[in-house]
Design a protein around this motif. Sequence first.
Motif, PDB file in Angstrom:
ATOM      1  N   SER A   6     -16.942  91.043  -5.162  1.00 58.47           N
ATOM      2  CA  SER A   6     -18.045  91.800  -5.687  1.00 58.47           C
ATOM      3  C   SER A   6     -18.749  92.278  -4.535  1.00 58.47           C
ATOM      4  O   SER A   6     -19.247  93.434  -4.586  1.00 58.47           O
ATOM      5  N   LEU A  55     -14.781  96.146  -7.315  1.00 56.27           N
ATOM      6  CA  LEU A  55     -15.532  95.575  -8.413  1.00 56.27           C
ATOM      7  C   LEU A  55     -14.799  95.559  -9.668  1.00 56.27           C
ATOM      8  O   LEU A  55     -14.948  94.417 -10.318  1.00 56.27           O
ATOM      9  N   TYR A  59     -14.388  92.035 -11.767  1.00 54.27           N
ATOM     10  CA  TYR A  59     -14.747  91.900 -13.349  1.00 54.27           C
ATOM     11  C   TYR A  59     -13.581  91.643 -14.154  1.00 54.27           C
ATOM     12  O   TYR A  59     -13.700  90.559 -14.810  1.00 54.27           O
ATOM     13  N   GLN A  60     -12.412  92.117 -13.937  1.00 52.30           N
ATOM     14  CA  GLN A  60     -11.013  91.543 -14.385  1.00 52.30           C
ATOM     15  C   GLN A  60     -10.594  90.126 -14.238  1.00 52.30           C
ATOM     16  O   GLN A  60     -10.294  89.374 -15.092  1.00 52.30           O
ATOM     17  N   GLU A  64     -17.459  89.111 -15.414  1.00 47.64           N
ATOM     18  CA  GLU A  64     -18.923  89.160 -15.156  1.00 47.64           C
ATOM     19  C   GLU A  64     -19.328  90.619 -15.093  1.00 47.64           C
ATOM     20  O   GLU A  64     -18.686  91.648 -14.576  1.00 47.64           O
ATOM     21  N   THR A  65     -19.757  90.997 -16.202  1.00 50.01           N
ATOM     22  CA  THR A  65     -20.341  92.221 -16.490  1.00 50.01           C
ATOM     23  C   THR A  65     -21.085  93.058 -15.764  1.00 50.01           C
ATOM     24  O   THR A  65     -21.190  94.391 -15.495  1.00 50.01           O
ATOM     25  N   GLN A  66     -21.925  92.398 -14.764  1.00 49.04           N
ATOM     26  CA  GLN A  66     -22.837  92.956 -13.716  1.00 49.04           C
ATOM     27  C   GLN A  66     -21.934  93.578 -12.616  1.00 49.04           C
ATOM     28  O   GLN A  66     -22.273  94.791 -12.208  1.00 49.04           O
ATOM     29  N   ASP A  67     -20.717  93.215 -12.509  1.00 49.70           N
ATOM     30  CA  ASP A  67     -19.833  94.121 -11.582  1.00 49.70           C
ATOM     31  C   ASP A  67     -19.663  95.567 -12.030  1.00 49.70           C
ATOM     32  O   ASP A  67     -19.929  96.413 -11.364  1.00 49.70           O
ATOM     33  N   ILE A  68     -19.484  95.775 -13.583  1.00 47.83           N
ATOM     34  CA  ILE A  68     -19.269  97.200 -14.248  1.00 47.83           C
ATOM     35  C   ILE A  68     -20.395  97.618 -14.156  1.00 47.83           C
ATOM     36  O   ILE A  68     -20.693  98.889 -13.814  1.00 47.83           O
ATOM     37  N   CYS A 115     -15.263  98.207 -19.618  1.00 53.30           N
ATOM     38  CA  CYS A 115     -16.464  97.579 -20.192  1.00 53.30           C
ATOM     39  C   CYS A 115     -17.163  98.558 -20.930  1.00 53.30           C
ATOM     40  O   CYS A 115     -18.300  99.007 -20.303  1.00 53.30           O
ATOM     41  N   CYS A 118     -20.947  97.801 -21.070  1.00 49.31           N
ATOM     42  CA  CYS A 118     -21.638  97.605 -19.522  1.00 49.31           C
ATOM     43  C   CYS A 118     -22.280  99.044 -19.086  1.00 49.31           C
ATOM     44  O   CYS A 118     -21.771  99.738 -18.603  1.00 49.31           O
TER      45      CYS A 118
END
Length: 163
Positions: A6, A55, A59-60, A64-68, A115, A118
């Motif tokens: 990330s 990122l 995420y995968q 962690e949705t913040q990455d998307i 996502c 996101c």
Amino acid sequence: MRVSESAKGEALLDQAANRLDEVRSLQANGSSDPKLLADTVESFRSAADRGAKKLFTAYQATGETQDIVTVREFTSQQMSDIVAMSAVKNPVTDDLLRGAADVVSDIDQQARVLCGECGSDSVLQPPAALSAGAGAATMDNLLARPVAQAQADIDQAEAARIA
């Protein structure tokens, strides 16, 4: 100390944003060096693509949705910057900005597929001044066209090439 995917991705997106800022400065200063402009846009495209991929990988791996969200915020801001720069008519930068808009659109599409919740629900649109080519090959456009129509387009292009 180990740096996360990330963090690496965010750093690359920051580098990409800096490259687009450099393009804006070159454009504002009236740079007519097409190689310098092309190299700077290519650096933007490369850093944006690599950063987004890191990122996406993070995420995968973690969910962690913040990455998307980070990717979606990046694409939104960069497309806004490209829109602003496209207001200045210049044949050299228009083609380069069209390519940058394609990259940003494609990255945003990938993020929305990974996502859908996101970030914004809206689809990024290339600047109207560049829209003749930008975004033409985005996933939405490719999926929306029937295979038969795509084959007809290929046949027509081939016939024009031969003629």
